[in-house]
Design a protein around this motif. Structure first.
Motif, short mmCIF file in Angstrom:
data_model
loop_
_atom_site.label_atom_id
_atom_site.label_comp_id
_atom_site.label_asym_id
_atom_site.label_seq_id
_atom_site.Cartn_x
_atom_site.Cartn_y
_atom_site.Cartn_z
N ASN A 1 4.45 -3.74 -3.25
CA ASN A 1 3.51 -4.64 -2.99
C ASN A 1 3.60 -3.80 -1.69
OD1 ASN A 1 2.38 -6.24 -3.89
ND2 ASN A 1 3.87 -8.09 -3.82
N TYR A 2 4.78 -3.25 -1.02
CA TYR A 2 4.77 -2.30 0.30
C TYR A 2 4.49 -0.39 0.37
CZ TYR A 2 7.83 -6.34 1.15
OH TYR A 2 8.16 -7.91 1.73
N ASP A 3 4.44 -0.33 -1.06
CA ASP A 3 4.02 1.36 -1.77
C ASP A 3 3.19 1.20 -1.02
OD1 ASP A 3 6.17 0.82 -2.85
OD2 ASP A 3 4.91 1.33 -4.98
N LYS A 4 2.18 0.52 -0.73
CA LYS A 4 0.80 0.99 0.07
C LYS A 4 1.06 1.61 1.60
CE LYS A 4 -1.30 -3.31 0.22
NZ LYS A 4 -2.64 -3.92 0.32
N TYR A 5 1.67 0.54 1.80
CA TYR A 5 2.37 1.14 3.32
C TYR A 5 2.83 2.00 3.37
CZ TYR A 5 0.44 -3.42 4.45
OH TYR A 5 -0.28 -4.94 3.61
N LEU A 6 3.99 2.59 2.60
CA LEU A 6 4.98 3.44 2.57
C LEU A 6 3.51 4.56 2.56
CD1 LEU A 6 7.92 2.23 0.83
CD2 LEU A 6 7.86 3.78 3.42
N ALA A 7 3.43 4.63 1.48
CA ALA A 7 1.62 5.60 0.65
C ALA A 7 1.41 6.95 2.48
CB ALA A 7 1.09 4.97 -0.30
N PHE A 8 0.81 5.47 3.33
CA PHE A 8 0.36 5.82 4.16
C PHE A 8 0.67 6.84 5.23
CE2 PHE A 8 -0.46 5.27 8.66
CZ PHE A 8 -1.97 6.34 8.97
N MET A 9 2.32 6.75 5.59
CA MET A 9 3.01 7.17 6.01
C MET A 9 2.89 8.65 5.82
SD MET A 9 4.49 6.18 8.10
CE MET A 9 6.16 7.40 8.70
N TYR A 10 3.15 8.88 4.36
CA TYR A 10 2.47 10.13 3.82
C TYR A 10 1.91 10.90 3.30
CZ TYR A 10 3.22 8.60 -1.28
OH TYR A 10 2.46 7.75 -2.10
N THR A 11 0.63 10.12 3.03
CA THR A 11 -0.84 10.32 2.93
C THR A 11 -1.68 11.23 4.19
OG1 THR A 11 -0.83 8.80 2.76
CG2 THR A 11 -0.87 9.62 0.41
N ALA A 12 -0.81 10.82 5.42
CA ALA A 12 -2.19 10.74 6.53
C ALA A 12 -1.53 10.88 7.82
CB ALA A 12 -2.90 9.04 6.74
N PHE A 13 0.06 9.83 7.64
CA PHE A 13 0.24 10.03 8.89
C PHE A 13 0.73 11.64 9.59
CE2 PHE A 13 4.43 9.10 12.40
CZ PHE A 13 3.47 8.93 13.03
N THR A 14 1.66 11.78 8.79
CA THR A 14 2.68 12.61 8.10
C THR A 14 1.98 14.16 8.52
OG1 THR A 14 4.88 11.97 7.12
CG2 THR A 14 4.53 13.89 7.14
N PRO A 15 1.19 14.47 7.63
CA PRO A 15 0.18 15.67 7.93
C PRO A 15 -0.18 15.32 9.25
CG PRO A 15 -0.38 14.15 5.38
CD PRO A 15 0.99 13.82 6.77
N MET A 16 -0.93 14.67 9.99
CA MET A 16 -0.98 14.51 11.09
C MET A 16 -0.66 15.18 11.96
SD MET A 16 -2.08 11.43 13.66
CE MET A 16 -0.11 11.09 14.00
N ILE A 17 1.24 15.43 12.36
CA ILE A 17 1.91 14.80 13.28
C ILE A 17 3.07 16.76 12.61
CG2 ILE A 17 2.63 12.90 13.84
CD1 ILE A 17 5.17 12.69 12.15
#
Length: 306
Positions: free
Chosen positions: A263-279
């Motif tokens: 159930n926590y995959d979608k929160y981790l997924a946000f890290m590499y799908t959006a946050f990491t490309p942003m920084i």
């Protein structure tokens, strides 16, 4: 008994944070805009400044273009979901999103490996570096990850697309991914799950081990440099890439290198799908002396014109 074939899926996204939907919309919109602007800036700088026309910056610009596509596959649909509660996606759209997103993710894994190979060659064979890393070879190395990414992911995608979906159509995620889809099937997902797990190991673990091996050799070479200034100069060309690779692999391996999603995959997924490309653009800017120098020069020129 006839089974109803599912033609649409419902993406729940972050439904459990329903009181924060509007805030989440602006947070994700801000993240998306910064990611696009930042990566386009990197591409523009690399292509417009002759001092950055080197293999390392060529790969950085390709990586920036990849990041733009990577976030665009998922975030606009998420924004639409948050803004107007349009959380429906067709079966064909879901499979397509899953295939393109995962293919781009695999491409990023192998492109990161290519980038560390470039740094390895520059540090361990500096005299022949520019001769080996000519334009043709750089282009081949840049294309190779795309072929791997979009080729290998076809196998688990075909297996998953041929599963029977006849019951629930609610996906507890903000985009279509293998594990959430496999949970909804009313047929045996064994072949799909095995091909997905095998693909994850091959496409994430293998390039990760390549990166670790090459960096180990790089560190060994740098440790033999006598002067502290020489060591710092050699390692400074690798630090940006090392940070980016660590952020991406840290979350991607937790999510994908296991048989079942959580159930926590979608929160981790946000890290590499959006946050990491942003920084990523900020990491390459703040940790890279050449890019910072170009930025300062352009700002000075702009200030003088005014």
């Amino acid at each position: 008994m006839n089974k109803t074939v599912v033609s649409d899926f419902i993406l729940l996204a972050f439904y459990d944070l329903h009181q924060l939907q509007h805030l989440l919309f602006f947070v994700f919109l801000f993240t998306y805009v910064i990611c696009i602007v930042g990566n386009i800036s990197i591409i523009f700088l690399v292509n417009s400044e002759s001092s950055l026309h080197t293999p390392m910056y060529f790969f950085i610009s390709v990586f920036s273009a990849l990041d733009i596509m990577f976030v665009t596959v998922t975030v606009p649909k998420l924004l639409c979901n948050l803004a107007v509660a349009n959380n429906m996606i067709s079966f064909g759209g879901c499979i397509t999103q899953m295939y393109v997103f995962t293919s781009l993710g695999v491409t990023e894994c192998y492109l990161l490996a290519v980038m560390v190979f470039d740094r390895h060659l520059a540090i361990n064979n500096p005299l022949r570096y520019l001769t080996i890393m000519n334009h043709v070879f750089c282009t081949v190395l840049a294309i190779f990850p795309w072929i791997i990414g979009f080729g290998i992911i076809l196998i688990p995608t075909i297996f998953t697309a041929h599963l029977e979906f006849c019951g629930p159509n609610i996906i507890d995620h903000f985009f279509c991914d293998f594990a959430p889809l496999q949970k909804l099937t009313c047929s045996d997902p064994f072949a799909s799950s095995v091909s997905t797990s095998a693909s994850a190991v091959f496409n994430i673990v293998v390039p990760f081990l390549i990166i670790v091996g090459l960096y180990s050799h790089i560190i060994k070479t740098i440790s033999k440099i006598r002067s502290d200034e020489g060591k710092q100069k050699a390692f400074s060309t690798c630090t940006s890439h090392l940070i980016v690779a660590s952020l991406f692999y840290g979350t991607a391996m937790v999510v994908y290198v296991k048989p079942n999603g959580t159930n926590y995959d979608k929160y981790l997924a946000f890290m590499y799908t959006a946050f990491t490309p942003m920084i990523n653009p900020f990491i390459y800017t703040l940790r890279n002396r050449d890019v910072k120098k170009v930025f300062k020069t352009n700002l000075k020129q702009l200030y003088c014109k005014q």
